[in-house]
Each structure stands twice: as structure tokens, then as C-alpha cells.
Write a protein that holds these residues in place. Structure first.
Motif, PDB file in Angstrom:
ATOM      1  N   ASP A   1       0.692  -1.239  -0.239  1.00 20.14           N
ATOM      2  CA  ASP A   1       0.195  -0.044  -0.201  1.00 20.14           C
ATOM      3  C   ASP A   1       0.779   1.410  -0.039  1.00 20.14           C
ATOM      4  OD1 ASP A   1       0.904  -1.161   2.456  1.00 20.14           O
ATOM      5  OD2 ASP A   1      -0.484   0.327   3.613  1.00 20.14           O
TER       6      ASP A   1
ATOM      7  N   GLU B   1      -1.796   4.198   1.029  1.00 24.41           N
ATOM      8  CA  GLU B   1      -1.770   3.780   2.659  1.00 24.41           C
ATOM      9  C   GLU B   1      -3.118   4.506   3.359  1.00 24.41           C
ATOM     10  OE1 GLU B   1       1.452   4.817   4.890  1.00 24.41           O
ATOM     11  OE2 GLU B   1       0.885   3.501   6.225  1.00 24.41           O
TER      12      GLU B   1
ATOM     13  N   PRO C   1      -5.115  -4.568   0.770  1.00 24.29           N
ATOM     14  CA  PRO C   1      -4.140  -4.567   1.502  1.00 24.29           C
ATOM     15  C   PRO C   1      -4.028  -5.665   2.539  1.00 24.29           C
ATOM     16  CG  PRO C   1      -5.926  -3.117   1.981  1.00 24.29           C
ATOM     17  CD  PRO C   1      -6.415  -3.944   1.262  1.00 24.29           C
TER      18      PRO C   1
END
Lengths: 226, 262
Positions: free
Chosen positions: B44, B50, B84
Motif C-alpha cells: 500500500d 496507505e 491490502p
């Protein structure tokens, strides 16, 4: 009657011995047993004695993954079948446990003995794979660095030998190691250990043996051409 | 369904996953990248996604969200998605059959699934390769990385997922020329699998990872070009290898200069 599944606690974890029958039924019986006693098995290290079942990598790998679903780690597989032992070793599983099997009597370490057992491995041994056999070992393929061959008899490699090799592993100083390109990281015969010679530009077939307490390697040549 | 793995850590699995995913998406394929490194998630960050994580792969497997809710869509490449990893759990949160179930659900929705495997040969690795149709091994031209790659190839063969394909990452042509680095030929001689990519060492790769923008999006980067070529080879195209040496003929000339590394 469903196939038998025997469970015994040993120092290394749980020893599970599987009975006769078609593998699919044996596997089903094992998983049923585990499902039934889930809390007992949870987190255990498993040694599987598969007796005479002949298992390929896909089958054994699948079982290991199924066991992982129950939070069980399979670390060793015991078998009477050299094929299954090979499979287990390819998957990085142990094939011997501390006590050994009662019927695991070492084969004769005298290479001249008629009927001395030998195993033929027809693939390249990559790093981390290990062939251990109470007899002679023949490899058709390379033995890469990080791979190991332990034989109580002789070792013949039709390919490049660059891993670790131990011939005469039960103390036989008469054992020999032959390879088309003999450049092992370490070569042991019986009690003797030698390190790799500097690698040559043009490899040639050689045979290593013990002479006067030293490991020596001699180029191989056709009889009568020496 | 492609799994990217290496055995050794730090050779560029995550970078390769991000870049191959982005390159395939830039070619118009619908791609979902999966971070298999539960507990040490990175993909990520490298993809710059992220701050958009709401749900992760463990949430999907444990039924706290739908698969689609965990798929983060990349804003630069509309065909690129990321599932993720969970950062607060460990590898045992998933099993190989969880991964197979999850990816089977995805198969119908996307053209490519690219799984980033964690380093090592334990549970995380097995989770990552369980669903794979194709396995790409990343290695560096270093004896230790090649040794680990050899081990991994053996494990993949044992799982009957082979034949794996090889990418040699961080190749420094000048060092190979001086005899200070393993040449591609030396690596191939030992590993004996199909080579599908040679990626030159490039400082910009680090810059792009830190900034969360895959290097394949930079049309000038040589490493980016190398990753774009690998993506096209994965799509079945026949793409010639980059000439990594200004003088030409790196692949042909250098093998004889090199002794075997050991």
C-alpha cells in the motif's frame, strides 16, 4: 469400516499412524478425527506415519495445507515407500524422527554386498532439498549449493555436484563419490571431511575416495586409457 | 493469477508487484494486487494508497466486509486495485485455502491478480503461492539471493506450481563488467528457469517507492521500461531484452569473463 488412525504422544509432538485403504478415505478419516478432537489437536506438531501409502507432492502438499486450516503443523512424514520419503523431503519435511522406526535397520554399508539398496533420483536437487538413504544414491541432474546427499553407500551424480555430499555416512571408508563436475561445498566420506577444491574452468568427471586417510579426487578415464 | 516471490527479503518483491500491477493496468488490463505480507504490509505504501485503507484481506476472510469493500482503486490507473494486508495480525490469520477461496471470487472480476509474497518459506509464502497459476521469482545478482531463489524454485516445483519464471533485479552492468557481480548467465546456469526480465539498478526506484508512485509511470526510467517489458512478456508478447550496457551485448560478452560465484 473406515481406515484406522492411531494417535500417540511422542517427544516431538503427536505421532499419527495411518492405516490401509484408498488415500482419499484415509485422509478423510484423519481429518474427521482431527475435527472431532479439535481442541486436543490445536497447535500441535504432527508426525505422520503413512506406512505403505505412495504419495506425490501435490497430494502431500494438499494434506499439509488442510492441516494448516486446523492450525496443525506437519513437520515429518514417515513411510515405507522411498517415493513418499522423496516427496516429503522435496516439501522440506523430515522423514526420520529421533527414535527412528523399529524396522529402519540400516542397509549394509558394504558397497560390494549383493543386493545393497540404491535409489535413483532423476531431477536437479535445489538448495534445501536433501536425499538421505541407507544405501547408494544416484542422481541424474545437478546438485545445487545448499542441497545435501547423505548415503551410507556410494554417491554418483550425473551432473554438477555443488552441494554437500556424504558417502559412507555410517562410517564406511570404502565409499566413493563420482560426478561429472565434482565441485561440492563439502565432501565427506565416512569420518573424513574435505572442502571444495578451487573450481576449474573446464570441469571433468572425477571420483573421490579415501587414500591413506585423505580424501582424494581422481579424474575419471576409460579403463585402459590411463 | 501471478505470485511474486523470492525467498530472501529485500530483493524487490513488493516493488516488482507494484510495478508489474501498474504496468499491466497501464496496458488496459484490470488488475488486482494483493499484499500477502500480513503483519508487515508495504505494498500500500509503495503504491501510495496507505491513507485509503478501510478494510483489509483479513477482514474479508473473517467476514467483516465484502471483497469489493476491501479493494482500493488507484486514482492514477483506474484499472488498478489493491487488497491490502492487515498490519495488526500475523501470517496465521490466513490459510492457503482462505487465499484460494478469496482469489476464486476475484478471478471473474479482473484480468490479472498479482500477489506479493512475504519473504521466507513458511505459512505466508504458502498462502501466497497456493492460488497461483504462475509464479515469478525475483532475485538479485548476489550469491545469497540466488541460493534462496533456488530453494524457492524447488519448493514451487514440489507444489507443482512450476515452471517458475525469473526476474533478475538490481543488475549493475558496470559491476558485472568488472567481474564484481554475478552475470545473468551465472544466475541462469544455476537456476535453470526461464528469464523474463532484467531490471537495472536505479536510484529512482527508491525515490518512487518512497513517494508512492510506481516507477513504471515514469516514461524516462530504464528500470520502469524493464518492468513494462516484463508486464508485456507476462501478457504473452515477445519483447527483446533491454540492452543494459551502453557498449552493447552485455548478455553475450560477459559470461566468459566471469568465474563461477561461490
Amino acid at each position: 469400516m473406515p481406515p484406522t488412525v492411531q494417535i500417540k504422544g511422542i517427544r516431538e509432538g503427536l505421532l499419527v499412524t495411518l492405516g490401509e485403504g484408498p488415500w482419499s478415505e484415509v485422509q478423510a478419516a484423519l481429518l474427521a478425527e482431527i475435527a472431532e478432537k479439535a481442541s486436543f489437536f490445536n497447535g500441535a506438531r504432527l508426525v505422520l506415519d503413512v506406512q505403505n501409502h505412495i504419495l506425490n507432492a501435490a497430494t502431500l502438499g494438499k494434506l499439509r495445507d488442510l492441516l494448516a486450516d486446523y492450525n496443525l503443523s506437519l513437520w515429518a512424514v514417515l513411510s515405507h515407500s522411498p517415493t513418499t520419503e522423496q516427496t516429503a523431503q522435496t516439501l522440506g519435511l523430515a522423514t526420520r524422527i529421533h527414535q527412528g522406526r523399529a524396522d529402519d535397520a540400516p542397509a549394509s554399508s558394504d558397497p560390494e554386498t549383493e543386493g545393497a539398496e540404491a535409489v535413483l533420483v532423476r531431477r536437479t536437487l535445489r538448495s534445501g532439498s536433501r536425499v538421505e538413504y541407507p544405501g547408494h544414491v544416484t542422481i541424474i541432474g545437478d546438485v545445487n549449493p545448499g542441497a545435501e546427499i547423505i548415503a551410507s553407500g556410494d554417491v554418483v551424480v550425473w551432473g554438477r555436484l555443488r552441494g554437500l555430499v556424504h558417502a559412507g555416512a555410517e562410517g564406511d571408508p570404502e565409499a566413493v563419490v563420482c560426478a561429472l563436475d565434482l565441485s561440492p561445498t563439502q565432501l565427506r566420506i565416512g569420518e573424513h571431511i574435505s572442502l571444495a577444491p578451487p573450481s576449474r574452468k573446464t570441469p571433468r568427471p572425477e571420483m573421490a575416495f579415501i587414500r591413506e586417510g585423505q580424501v582424494v579426487a581422481e579424474p575419471w578415464s576409460l579403463p585402459g586409457q590411463e | 493469477m501471478i505470485t511474486i516471490t523470492s525467498g530472501k527479503g529485500g530483493v524487490g518483491k513488493t516493488t516488482a508487484t507494484a510495478n508489474l500491477g501498474a504496468a499491466l493496468a497501464a496496458e488496459g488490463r484490470k488488475v488486482c494486487c494483493i499484499d500477502g505480507d500480513i503483519g508487515l504490509r508495504n505494498l500500500d505504501v509503495v503504491l501510495g494508497l496507505e491513507n485509503r485503507i478501510v478494510y483489509d484481506i483479513v477482514d474479508v476472510v473473517e467476514g467483516r466486509c465484502k471483497l469489493r469493500q476491501a479493494m482500493i482503486r488507484d486514482k492514477r490507473l483506474p484499472e488498478l486495485y489493491l487488497i491490502p494486508a492487515a498490519q495488526t495480525r500475523d501470517k496465521s490469520a490466513l490459510s492457503p485455502s482462505d487465499m484460494i477461496r478469496l482469489t476464486d471470487e476475484l478471478r471473474g472480476e479482473v484480468d490479472y491478480i498479482v500477489i506479493d509474497s512475504p519473504a521466507g518459506i513458511e505459512r505466508g509464502f504458502r498462502n501466497a503461492i497456493a492460488p497461483a497459476d504462475e509464479v515469478v521469482i525475483i532475485t538479485n545478482p548476489e550469491v545469497s539471493a540466488v541460493r534462496d531463489a533456488d530453494r524457492i524454485i524447488g519448493l514451487i516445483e514440489a507444489e507443482q506450481k512450476g515452471p517458475a519464471k525469473l526476474v533478475i533485479n538490481r543488475l549493475n552492468a558496470a559491476m558485472v563488467k568488472r567481474g564484481d557481480m554475478l552475470a545473468p548467465e551465472d544466475v541462469l546456469e544455476l537456476l535453470a528457469i526461464e528469464l523474463i526480465g532484467l531490471v537495472p539498478e536505479d536510484e529512482n526506484v527508491i525515490v518512487s517507492s518512497n513517494s508512492g508512485s510506481p516507477i513504471v509511470l515514469d516514461p524516462k526510467s530504464r528500470a520502469g521500461q524493464a518492468f513494462r517489458n516484463i508486464a508485456r512478456r507476462l501478457m504473452g508478447e515477445d519483447v527483446p531484452f533491454l540492452d543494459l550496457d551502453a557498449d552493447g551485448g552485455l548478455l553475450n560478452r560477459l559470461s566468459r569473463l566471469m568465474g563461477r560465484g561461490g
